[in-house]
Design a protein around this motif. Structure first.
Motif, PDB file in Angstrom:
ATOM      1  N   ALA A   1      31.319 115.662  58.860  1.00  0.00           N
ATOM      2  CA  ALA A   1      31.979 114.486  59.437  1.00  0.00           C
ATOM      3  C   ALA A   1      31.781 113.223  58.603  1.00  0.00           C
ATOM      4  O   ALA A   1      32.741 112.474  58.376  1.00  0.00           O
ATOM      5  N   GLU A   2      30.583 112.963  58.144  1.00  0.00           N
ATOM      6  CA  GLU A   2      30.317 111.741  57.379  1.00  0.00           C
ATOM      7  C   GLU A   2      31.189 111.678  56.122  1.00  0.00           C
ATOM      8  O   GLU A   2      31.807 110.655  55.826  1.00  0.00           O
ATOM      9  N   LEU A   3      31.257 112.774  55.416  1.00  0.00           N
ATOM     10  CA  LEU A   3      32.073 112.833  54.195  1.00  0.00           C
ATOM     11  C   LEU A   3      33.562 112.756  54.527  1.00  0.00           C
ATOM     12  O   LEU A   3      34.326 112.090  53.835  1.00  0.00           O
ATOM     13  N   GLY A   4      33.974 113.422  55.588  1.00  0.00           N
ATOM     14  CA  GLY A   4      35.371 113.379  55.997  1.00  0.00           C
ATOM     15  C   GLY A   4      35.809 111.984  56.381  1.00  0.00           C
ATOM     16  O   GLY A   4      36.883 111.523  55.982  1.00  0.00           O
ATOM     17  N   LEU A   5      34.962 111.295  57.117  1.00  0.00           N
ATOM     18  CA  LEU A   5      35.292 109.934  57.545  1.00  0.00           C
ATOM     19  C   LEU A   5      35.373 108.979  56.363  1.00  0.00           C
ATOM     20  O   LEU A   5      36.284 108.154  56.279  1.00  0.00           O
ATOM     21  N   ARG A   6      34.448 109.116  55.429  1.00  0.00           N
ATOM     22  CA  ARG A   6      34.485 108.276  54.219  1.00  0.00           C
ATOM     23  C   ARG A   6      35.758 108.526  53.409  1.00  0.00           C
ATOM     24  O   ARG A   6      36.392 107.594  52.927  1.00  0.00           O
ATOM     25  N   THR A   7      36.117 109.781  53.284  1.00  0.00           N
ATOM     26  CA  THR A   7      37.290 110.143  52.487  1.00  0.00           C
ATOM     27  C   THR A   7      38.573 109.664  53.153  1.00  0.00           C
ATOM     28  O   THR A   7      39.439 109.082  52.492  1.00  0.00           O
ATOM     29  N   LEU A   8      38.689 109.884  54.456  1.00  0.00           N
ATOM     30  CA  LEU A   8      39.881 109.421  55.155  1.00  0.00           C
ATOM     31  C   LEU A   8      39.976 107.895  55.105  1.00  0.00           C
ATOM     32  O   LEU A   8      41.059 107.340  54.933  1.00  0.00           O
ATOM     33  N   GLY A   9      38.847 107.223  55.206  1.00  0.00           N
ATOM     34  CA  GLY A   9      38.835 105.771  55.082  1.00  0.00           C
ATOM     35  C   GLY A   9      39.310 105.314  53.718  1.00  0.00           C
ATOM     36  O   GLY A   9      40.062 104.342  53.598  1.00  0.00           O
ATOM     37  N   ALA A  10      38.899 106.033  52.661  1.00  0.00           N
ATOM     38  CA  ALA A  10      39.328 105.691  51.303  1.00  0.00           C
ATOM     39  C   ALA A  10      40.830 105.886  51.141  1.00  0.00           C
ATOM     40  O   ALA A  10      41.514 105.088  50.509  1.00  0.00           O
TER      41      ALA A  10
END
Length: 175
Positions: free
Chosen positions: A56-65
């Motif tokens: 989740a942490e990586l997914g959220l960062r990536t979607l935010g980018a």
């Protein structure tokens, strides 16, 4: 007829089956290979798309980018499981780049694998769309673009590497 506050009796299992059937038909109309599961719609990967599964942490960062940079080439469907795993649907065929392949919490679902698609229910809870395919007109981003964003998100994250074990894809289980 008098209005009451009572809901009509409709078995929830029947509603679930109807929702799953409608979703499966919608996916099949787009050429995505659908297979049945016990309480889930399963999509075969490796033909029309691959799925990059991340924590989740990586997914959220990536979607935010993706949203922050407004990169049209990176917009694509993203599913989220109740267990906190994010699934980025991308064009098929490209293996994980070395910076992602060595991580135990990043999985590429390709030929011979599958993912549970919304509105499936897994033991942990329902699968839902963070970015539904309709929002992107069913277009998939290039795997190289999304992998680059994932790698960038890993490079900007402070602290130790994630230690959440991943579920091995069916392709890796056979090796």
């Amino acid at each position: 007829m008098q209005w009451t506050g009572h809901r009509p009796f409709v078995p929830s299992a029947a509603l679930d089956r109807l929702r799953l059937r409608r979703a499966a038909l919608r996916y099949a109309e787009r050429g995505w290979t659908v297979t049945r599961g016990a309480r889930s719609v399963l999509l075969a990967t490796g033909h029309r798309f691959d799925a990059l599964e991340v924590p989740a942490e990586l997914g959220l960062r990536t979607l935010g980018a993706v949203r922050l940079n407004r990169r049209a080439d990176a917009h694509g469907p993203v599913a989220v499981t109740a267990a906190g795993r994010w699934l980025f649907l991308v064009t098929p065929g490209l293996p994980l780049r070395p910076t992602l392949d060595h991580r135990l919490d990043v999985v590429r679902h390709g030929v011979g694998s599958w993912i549970a698609a919304p509105p499936s229910r897994m033991p942990e809870g329902p699968v839902r769309w963070a970015v539904p395919p309709e929002r992107t007109q069913w277009r998939l981003p290039g795997a190289d673009v999304v992998q680059g964003l994932l790698a960038d998100a890993l490079g900007t994250r402070p602290g130790p590497a994630l230690t959440v074990p991943r579920q091995m894809s069916t392709a890796r289980r056979g090796a």
